[in-house]
Motif scaffolding. Structure first.
Motif, short mmCIF file in Angstrom:
data_model
loop_
_atom_site.label_atom_id
_atom_site.label_comp_id
_atom_site.label_asym_id
_atom_site.label_seq_id
_atom_site.Cartn_x
_atom_site.Cartn_y
_atom_site.Cartn_z
N VAL A 134 -13.86 103.27 -21.12
CA VAL A 134 -13.36 102.20 -20.26
C VAL A 134 -11.87 102.39 -19.94
O VAL A 134 -11.46 102.42 -18.79
CB VAL A 134 -13.58 100.82 -20.91
N LEU A 135 -11.08 102.55 -21.01
CA LEU A 135 -9.63 102.55 -20.84
C LEU A 135 -9.13 103.81 -20.13
O LEU A 135 -8.31 103.74 -19.21
CB LEU A 135 -8.96 102.41 -22.21
N VAL A 136 -9.64 104.99 -20.56
CA VAL A 136 -9.15 106.25 -19.99
C VAL A 136 -9.43 106.32 -18.47
O VAL A 136 -8.51 106.60 -17.69
CB VAL A 136 -9.72 107.45 -20.76
N PRO A 137 -10.68 106.04 -18.02
CA PRO A 137 -10.90 106.05 -16.56
C PRO A 137 -10.05 105.00 -15.85
O PRO A 137 -9.55 105.24 -14.74
CB PRO A 137 -12.39 105.70 -16.42
N VAL B 195 -2.47 101.49 -26.45
CA VAL B 195 -3.28 100.29 -26.18
C VAL B 195 -4.38 100.16 -27.25
O VAL B 195 -4.57 99.08 -27.84
CB VAL B 195 -3.90 100.36 -24.77
N VAL B 196 -5.08 101.24 -27.53
CA VAL B 196 -6.17 101.19 -28.51
C VAL B 196 -5.63 100.78 -29.89
O VAL B 196 -6.17 99.88 -30.55
CB VAL B 196 -6.89 102.56 -28.59
N VAL B 197 -4.53 101.42 -30.31
CA VAL B 197 -3.98 101.11 -31.63
C VAL B 197 -3.46 99.67 -31.67
O VAL B 197 -3.62 98.97 -32.68
CB VAL B 197 -2.87 102.12 -31.99
N SER B 198 -2.88 99.20 -30.57
CA SER B 198 -2.38 97.82 -30.55
C SER B 198 -3.51 96.83 -30.80
O SER B 198 -3.37 95.90 -31.59
CB SER B 198 -1.72 97.52 -29.20
N VAL B 199 -4.64 97.04 -30.13
CA VAL B 199 -5.78 96.14 -30.34
C VAL B 199 -6.24 96.22 -31.79
O VAL B 199 -6.60 95.22 -32.41
CB VAL B 199 -6.94 96.49 -29.38
N MET B 200 -6.18 97.43 -32.36
CA MET B 200 -6.66 97.60 -33.73
C MET B 200 -5.77 96.91 -34.76
O MET B 200 -6.26 96.41 -35.77
CB MET B 200 -6.77 99.08 -34.08
#
Lengths: 307, 308
Positions: free
Chosen positions: A147-150, A168-173
């Motif tokens: 989702v995020l990369v595209p 972004v991914v790490v922030s959500v985590m």
């Protein structure tokens, strides 16, 4: 002593006392052992990692200067080079930038949960946050990849595999970790602080900003630091979206790599004892050293709070 | 008194654990001795019982795992444990005696740290690999020169090769990967690819290629499907037949290494692996090429010769 007791009663009392004493001792043994095993495990990991991590320098003869200061990484080439600066930079960039993003979000949510809408916050937000904590990191990585990369590729630019995607991914985590610990820090504040502030005629916002936040600062910083500790150790989710390119990123949209992703990508392919394998252990040692530093920072803040 | 006793127990526990941690490798050897002795026992009684451990190349794990399953059905007394972990780990562990068979995508001779003389090579299958691209790139055949130009960064847009006006995104495997070594040696004639996105898992590589416009990567034939297009090189299609005749250059052996000549269950299992029963059915079903059908062979230096 009570000599007027009958012999049988004396025996019963004595044995009860004895069994109490026994169970006391057993309980003590169990918790002592548990505590010591924990200490020993930590020490063992530290000793093992230090020993393996330093082999790069004294067995494989890699110059520490090259390792820490060069961006030239080609351990499999004919003229192998081992500059790990790109990965050290990548790990720190992902960790610091996501901490900067998450700190206001997490602390803001915590203020909402504890000060603005405590009942609603506990009923609805708490379970939502707990669910976020429980999602395995591979799921975050997979969503990031599909989702995020595209999305970044089409809306922002570049190939999508980027420092930005991993931040972004790490922030959500790490958001749930920071939020929960911040809420704990705010909840721990004595109620007297709030009532005194209101009694002086302060508004809710003034109370939060001038009284509660300053009082909770050591706890809030601890929350952010523990979030960073989680971020720096994350490998799987980052590996799927960062691109793992061994180049210093020129912008947030460029792919790069972190220490954890290089370790997971290469560990299985290298043979034990080779220089290529040793440098991966050295990266692991650096990660351990960073988490020691972060924990020391937490201890320092904890000590300040007690004063 | 009690406190002293407890302290003593703690000290003993600490020392024991420290010793354990310090000699992790020695421990491994001990367990391997156990494994060896069970293998010897097996030989003494019956070649088809006992237990062995196989570890290494994750690319080989599905094949070896499938063969082990069938073998254990036929020989209920035998227990075969197949683990992944990577080619490097497989070679190290079989050389250290931690496992009975070490699987590897590359020749043991290519790893400096491994004493290849002590290991016996059993080539159990061949795997073909080929370049794959995003289906919309519009290019399906390249000369080897063009392929090298793409991977060394000389050509950066598919339109230069008669395809769509799309930037080329390279998707690599990690430096140390056996698939990458094979691709570099036999597709790129030793030229190192420039930096691109790097992923280790073939499934992730396939997904990235299918979702990223203009992406190119290399995959084993078993990962080819409709979501990506495979490429011909110099007009030769990446098929099992073309690998067998030696026309398609990008392939590698799947090696099973044993420490010394195999005995007992090890030998029986490897024989079974090489039997026509397995080579003609399970091997192609799993997407590999039977090593028994190869018309060319290759040595550790990459020299190719016809099979006599």
């Amino acid at each position: 002593m009570q000599t007027n007791l009958r012999a049988s009663e004396r025996i019963v009392r004595k044995s009860r006392k004895l069994s109490l004493k026994n169970s006391e001792r057993n309980g003590k043994m169990i918790v002592y052992t548990a505590a010591f095993l924990t200490v020993v495990a930590t020490l063992a990991v530290t000793i093992f990692l230090t020993q393996r991590g330093l082999q790069s320098f004294y067995i494989s003869d890699i110059s520490p200067l090259e390792f820490f200061a060069s961006t030239n990484w080609d351990p499999a080439g004919d003229n192998p080079t081992y500059g790990a600066l790109v990965f050290i930079f990548g790990s720190l960039a992902v960790t610091l930038v996501s901490a900067i993003i998450v700190a206001p979000l997490g602390i803001g949510t915590a203020i909402f949960m504890t000060e603005i809408a405590p009942s609603w916050g506990k009923r609805v937000l708490q379970p939502v946050i707990e669910i976020l904590v429980g999602i395995p990191s591979v799921i975050y990585g997979y969503i990031g990849l599909t989702v995020l990369v595209p999305f970044i590729r089409e809306q922002v630019g570049g190939s999508g595999y980027s420092l930005m995607a991993s931040i972004v991914v790490v922030s959500v985590m790490i958001l749930p970790t920071v939020t929960t610990l911040s809420a704990d820090a705010l909840n721990r504040l004595p109620d007297g602080l709030r009532s005194s502030s209101y009694a002086l005629g302060a508004t809710r916002w003034q109370t939060i900003r001038r009284v509660l936040l300053p009082a909770a600062i050591p706890g809030l910083l601890t929350a952010v630091i523990l979030g960073m500790a989680r971020a720096i150790g994350e490998a799987l989710a980052i590996q799927m979206v960062i691109g793992n390119t061994e180049l210093l990123p020129g912008s947030l949209l460029d792919p790069t790599a972190t220490m954890t992703t290089i370790i997971t990508l290469n560990m299985g392919h290298t043979t034990f004892g080779s220089a290529e394998n040793n440098v991966l252990w050295t990266l692991g040692l650096i990660l351990l050293a960073i988490s020691y530093l972060l924990v020391m920072a937490v201890r320092f803040l904890g000590a300040r709070r007690k004063m | 008194m009690e406190l002293k006793k407890q302290a003593l127990i703690m000290v003993v526990a600490v020392v024991m654990l420290a010793v354990l941690a310090a000699c992790g490798e020695d421990n491994g050897e001990e367990t391997s001795e156990e494994a060896d002795s069970t293998a010897d026992d097996a030989e003494a009684s019956d070649g088809e019982s006992g237990s062995i451990t196989i570890a290494g190349s994750s690319a080989m794990q599905p094949l070896v795992g499938a063969v082990a399953e069938v073998y254990q059905e036929e020989n209920p007394e035998a227990s075969i444990d197949v683990q992944a972990g990577g080619s490097g780990a497989g070679l190290s562990q079989v050389a250290d005696g931690q496992v009975d068979i070490g699987n590897s995508d590359i020749f043991a001779e290519e790893e400096d740290e491994i004493n290849a003389d002590e290991l016996v090579d059993h080539r159990v299958a061949v795997v073909g690999m080929g370049p794959v691209v995003h289906p919309d790139a519009g290019v399906e055949d390249l000369t080897q020169e063009e392929l090298i130009d793409v991977w060394t960064g000389e050509i950066t847009n598919w339109s230069e090769l008669g395809g769509e006006d799309q930037e080329i995104t390279l998707v690599n495997r990690p430096d140390s990967s056996g698939t990458r070594t094979t691709f570099v040696d036999f597709a790129l004639e030793g030229e190192e690819p420039v930096e691109g996105i790097t992923e280790d898992s073939s499934n992730t590589v396939r997904q990235i290629v299918s979702e990223t416009p203009g992406a190119i990567a290399y995959l084993a034939f078993s990962y080819f499907d409709d979501s990506i297009s495979s490429m011909s090189i110099d007009g030769v299609e990446p098929t099992a037949e073309n690998v067998q005749t030696g026309d398609f250059p990008i392939w590698a052996y799947q090696h099973s290494y044993t420490s010394g000549e195999p005995e007992g269950l090890e030998a029986d299992f490897l024989d079974y692996m090489m039997s026509d029963e397995i080579q003609d059915t399970l091997v192609p079903e799993q997407g590999y090429i039977p090593v028994t059908q190869m018309e060319v062979e290759r040595d550790a230096e990459g020299e190719e010769t016809p099979v006599e």
